[in-house]
Design a protein around this motif. Structure first.
Motif, PDB file in Angstrom:
ATOM      1  N   GLY A  43      10.200  -7.638   8.975  1.00  0.00           N
ATOM      2  CA  GLY A  43      10.240  -7.248   7.566  1.00  0.00           C
ATOM      3  C   GLY A  43       8.858  -6.893   7.049  1.00  0.00           C
ATOM      4  O   GLY A  43       8.683  -5.927   6.291  1.00  0.00           O
ATOM      5  N   THR A  44       7.862  -7.663   7.476  1.00  0.00           N
ATOM      6  CA  THR A  44       6.475  -7.386   7.084  1.00  0.00           C
ATOM      7  C   THR A  44       6.002  -6.054   7.669  1.00  0.00           C
ATOM      8  O   THR A  44       5.335  -5.262   6.975  1.00  0.00           O
ATOM      9  N   ILE A  45       6.333  -5.811   8.936  1.00  0.00           N
ATOM     10  CA  ILE A  45       5.935  -4.551   9.570  1.00  0.00           C
ATOM     11  C   ILE A  45       6.567  -3.361   8.859  1.00  0.00           C
ATOM     12  O   ILE A  45       5.902  -2.347   8.571  1.00  0.00           O
ATOM     13  N   ILE A  46       7.861  -3.466   8.565  1.00  0.00           N
ATOM     14  CA  ILE A  46       8.549  -2.378   7.869  1.00  0.00           C
ATOM     15  C   ILE A  46       7.962  -2.169   6.478  1.00  0.00           C
ATOM     16  O   ILE A  46       7.722  -1.036   6.043  1.00  0.00           O
ATOM     17  N   GLY A  47       7.699  -3.277   5.772  1.00  0.00           N
ATOM     18  CA  GLY A  47       7.113  -3.171   4.439  1.00  0.00           C
ATOM     19  C   GLY A  47       5.741  -2.517   4.464  1.00  0.00           C
ATOM     20  O   GLY A  47       5.427  -1.674   3.621  1.00  0.00           O
ATOM     21  N   TYR A  48       4.942  -2.890   5.432  1.00  0.00           N
ATOM     22  CA  TYR A  48       3.608  -2.294   5.554  1.00  0.00           C
ATOM     23  C   TYR A  48       3.706  -0.803   5.857  1.00  0.00           C
ATOM     24  O   TYR A  48       2.947   0.011   5.309  1.00  0.00           O
ATOM     25  N   ASP A  49       4.646  -0.433   6.733  1.00  0.00           N
ATOM     26  CA  ASP A  49       4.806   0.979   7.089  1.00  0.00           C
ATOM     27  C   ASP A  49       5.212   1.821   5.885  1.00  0.00           C
ATOM     28  O   ASP A  49       4.671   2.916   5.664  1.00  0.00           O
ATOM     29  N   VAL A  50       6.168   1.342   5.108  1.00  0.00           N
ATOM     30  CA  VAL A  50       6.616   2.148   3.958  1.00  0.00           C
ATOM     31  C   VAL A  50       5.573   2.168   2.848  1.00  0.00           C
ATOM     32  O   VAL A  50       5.469   3.142   2.098  1.00  0.00           O
ATOM     33  N   SER A  51       4.775   1.105   2.742  1.00  0.00           N
ATOM     34  CA  SER A  51       3.736   1.092   1.704  1.00  0.00           C
ATOM     35  C   SER A  51       2.609   2.052   2.030  1.00  0.00           C
ATOM     36  O   SER A  51       1.920   2.555   1.139  1.00  0.00           O
ATOM     37  N   ASP A  52       2.440   2.319   3.335  1.00  0.00           N
ATOM     38  CA  ASP A  52       1.360   3.197   3.779  1.00  0.00           C
ATOM     39  C   ASP A  52       1.813   4.648   3.914  1.00  0.00           C
ATOM     40  O   ASP A  52       1.020   5.514   4.263  1.00  0.00           O
ATOM     41  N   ASP A  53       3.099   4.904   3.647  1.00  0.00           N
ATOM     42  CA  ASP A  53       3.652   6.257   3.785  1.00  0.00           C
ATOM     43  C   ASP A  53       3.538   6.987   2.454  1.00  0.00           C
ATOM     44  O   ASP A  53       4.215   6.625   1.485  1.00  0.00           O
ATOM     45  N   PRO A  54       2.702   8.023   2.356  1.00  0.00           N
ATOM     46  CA  PRO A  54       2.512   8.710   1.071  1.00  0.00           C
ATOM     47  C   PRO A  54       3.769   9.439   0.601  1.00  0.00           C
ATOM     48  O   PRO A  54       4.005   9.572  -0.603  1.00  0.00           O
ATOM     49  N   THR A  55       4.580   9.926   1.527  1.00  0.00           N
ATOM     50  CA  THR A  55       5.797  10.640   1.133  1.00  0.00           C
ATOM     51  C   THR A  55       6.893   9.682   0.691  1.00  0.00           C
ATOM     52  O   THR A  55       7.711   9.992  -0.166  1.00  0.00           O
ATOM     53  N   GLY A  56       6.870   8.494   1.297  1.00  0.00           N
ATOM     54  CA  GLY A  56       7.847   7.480   0.928  1.00  0.00           C
ATOM     55  C   GLY A  56       9.221   7.766   1.492  1.00  0.00           C
ATOM     56  O   GLY A  56       9.500   8.862   1.982  1.00  0.00           O
ATOM     57  N   PRO A  57      10.118   6.779   1.446  1.00  0.00           N
ATOM     58  CA  PRO A  57      11.490   6.980   1.912  1.00  0.00           C
ATOM     59  C   PRO A  57      12.271   7.880   0.960  1.00  0.00           C
ATOM     60  O   PRO A  57      11.752   8.310  -0.067  1.00  0.00           O
ATOM     61  N   GLY A  58      13.515   8.157   1.309  1.00  0.00           N
ATOM     62  CA  GLY A  58      14.341   9.031   0.489  1.00  0.00           C
ATOM     63  C   GLY A  58      14.598   8.454  -0.893  1.00  0.00           C
ATOM     64  O   GLY A  58      14.400   7.257  -1.141  1.00  0.00           O
ATOM     65  N   PRO A  59      15.075   9.300  -1.817  1.00  0.00           N
ATOM     66  CA  PRO A  59      15.296   8.843  -3.199  1.00  0.00           C
ATOM     67  C   PRO A  59      16.366   7.772  -3.335  1.00  0.00           C
ATOM     68  O   PRO A  59      16.370   7.009  -4.304  1.00  0.00           O
ATOM     69  N   ASP A  60      17.292   7.727  -2.380  1.00  0.00           N
ATOM     70  CA  ASP A  60      18.378   6.738  -2.446  1.00  0.00           C
ATOM     71  C   ASP A  60      18.049   5.445  -1.706  1.00  0.00           C
ATOM     72  O   ASP A  60      18.873   4.538  -1.660  1.00  0.00           O
ATOM     73  N   ALA A  61      16.881   5.379  -1.094  1.00  0.00           N
ATOM     74  CA  ALA A  61      16.519   4.205  -0.303  1.00  0.00           C
ATOM     75  C   ALA A  61      16.174   3.023  -1.203  1.00  0.00           C
ATOM     76  O   ALA A  61      15.736   3.191  -2.346  1.00  0.00           O
ATOM     77  N   SER A  62      16.382   1.830  -0.669  1.00  0.00           N
ATOM     78  CA  SER A  62      15.997   0.611  -1.380  1.00  0.00           C
ATOM     79  C   SER A  62      15.412  -0.361  -0.374  1.00  0.00           C
ATOM     80  O   SER A  62      15.455  -0.132   0.841  1.00  0.00           O
ATOM     81  N   ALA A  63      14.876  -1.453  -0.873  1.00  0.00           N
ATOM     82  CA  ALA A  63      14.297  -2.456   0.022  1.00  0.00           C
ATOM     83  C   ALA A  63      15.366  -3.096   0.898  1.00  0.00           C
ATOM     84  O   ALA A  63      15.070  -3.590   1.993  1.00  0.00           O
ATOM     85  N   TRP A  64      16.631  -3.054   0.454  1.00  0.00           N
ATOM     86  CA  TRP A  64      17.717  -3.598   1.272  1.00  0.00           C
ATOM     87  C   TRP A  64      17.855  -2.827   2.583  1.00  0.00           C
ATOM     88  O   TRP A  64      18.210  -3.417   3.610  1.00  0.00           O
ATOM     89  N   ASP A  65      17.562  -1.524   2.535  1.00  0.00           N
ATOM     90  CA  ASP A  65      17.648  -0.720   3.755  1.00  0.00           C
ATOM     91  C   ASP A  65      16.622  -1.195   4.781  1.00  0.00           C
ATOM     92  O   ASP A  65      16.895  -1.250   5.984  1.00  0.00           O
TER      93      ASP A  65
END
Length: 255
Positions: free
Chosen positions: A39-61
């Protein structure tokens, strides 16, 4: 003594036995470290992604990606806790204390399944919160979380029931662990890779494929649905528990 009173007393004893086994704590801590670590690895990856996940994504994903690791922890703990007293010979005094084997079976299955399902759900929820803490913009919609965690709760409960059943059938921690890994991971993936329609169809009917579909929404066969995946996983779990229960009630406990 009434059956209800005996069941409650046996359930309390099974709860104490569950947490008195050192391996339960080891597997629980190890599973928590793995799930929260990913969970920490995934959180770090998405926080470092400037484009970010899709508009429908949530932390539950993000938390859902850790669900498979929690499942294997649940399976391992279910097997170990259901076979522990067979390996040590403690099943003999257990049955002397609770000679009504049907009551022991019900209490053991209920305690292990409820505990493991709750543990798995809590770990995935915690992993989702970790992902959200790294990127709060993802959000944690309550409705989506309740629906997703309820689905995972079914997967973990069925998986734990399957583990208890295999443990009671084999009465061997090693044999039950090998069997559960084969049913949940090896055979579904192996059969799905074979270039035959029958093997892919058979893979879709394995409990591991049902669990994977309910967690990730994908399976080896295009005809798989949420209902069919639930039915497949549930039938395997019930069938193995019945087989384990029959062996518990019809054969000597130390054989």
């Amino acid at each position: 003594m009434s059956t209800t009173t005996l069941l409650a007393r046996t359930g309390n004893a099974e709860w104490s036995r569950l947490w008195s086994v050192r391996s339960t704590w080891i597997f629980a801590v190890a599973t928590a470290v793995v799930v929260l670590g990913f969970g920490t690895i995934i959180g770090y990856d998405v926080s470092d992604d400037p484009t970010g996940p899709g508009p429908d994504a949530s932390a539950w994903d993000g938390g859902r990606f850790t669900a498979m690791f929690a499942l294997f922890g649940v399976l391992a703990m279910s097997v170990v806790t259901s076979t522990a007293d067979h390996g040590t010979g403690g099943i003999v005094p257990t049955l002397q204390w609770t000679p009504r084997r049907g009551v022991l079976l019900a209490a053991r299955a209920c305690v292990i399944v409820a505990t493991m399902a709750m543990l798995g759900v809590l770990l995935v929820a915690a992993a989702s919160v970790v992902v959200w803490a790294f990127r709060p913009s993802l959000g944690l919609p309550i409705g989506e979380g309740v629906e997703g965690l309820a689905e995972l709760g079914f997967v973990y409960a069925a998986g734990a029931l399957l583990g208890v059943g295999l443990g009671l059938v084999t009465r061997s921690t090693a044999a039950a662990l090998v069997s559960v890994i084969a049913l949940m991971l090896v055979l579904p993936l192996l059969l799905a890779q074979l270039p035959y329609e029958w093997s892919v169809s058979l893979s879709a009917r394995m409990p591991g494929s049902g669990a994977l579909f309910l967690i990730f929404g994908e399976g080896p066969h295009d005809d798989m649905t949420t209902a069919s995946a639930r039915l497949t996983l549930g039938l395997w779990a019930v069938a193995l528990l019945v087989a384990g229960g029959l062996r518990l009630m019809r054969t000597d406990a130390d054989r």
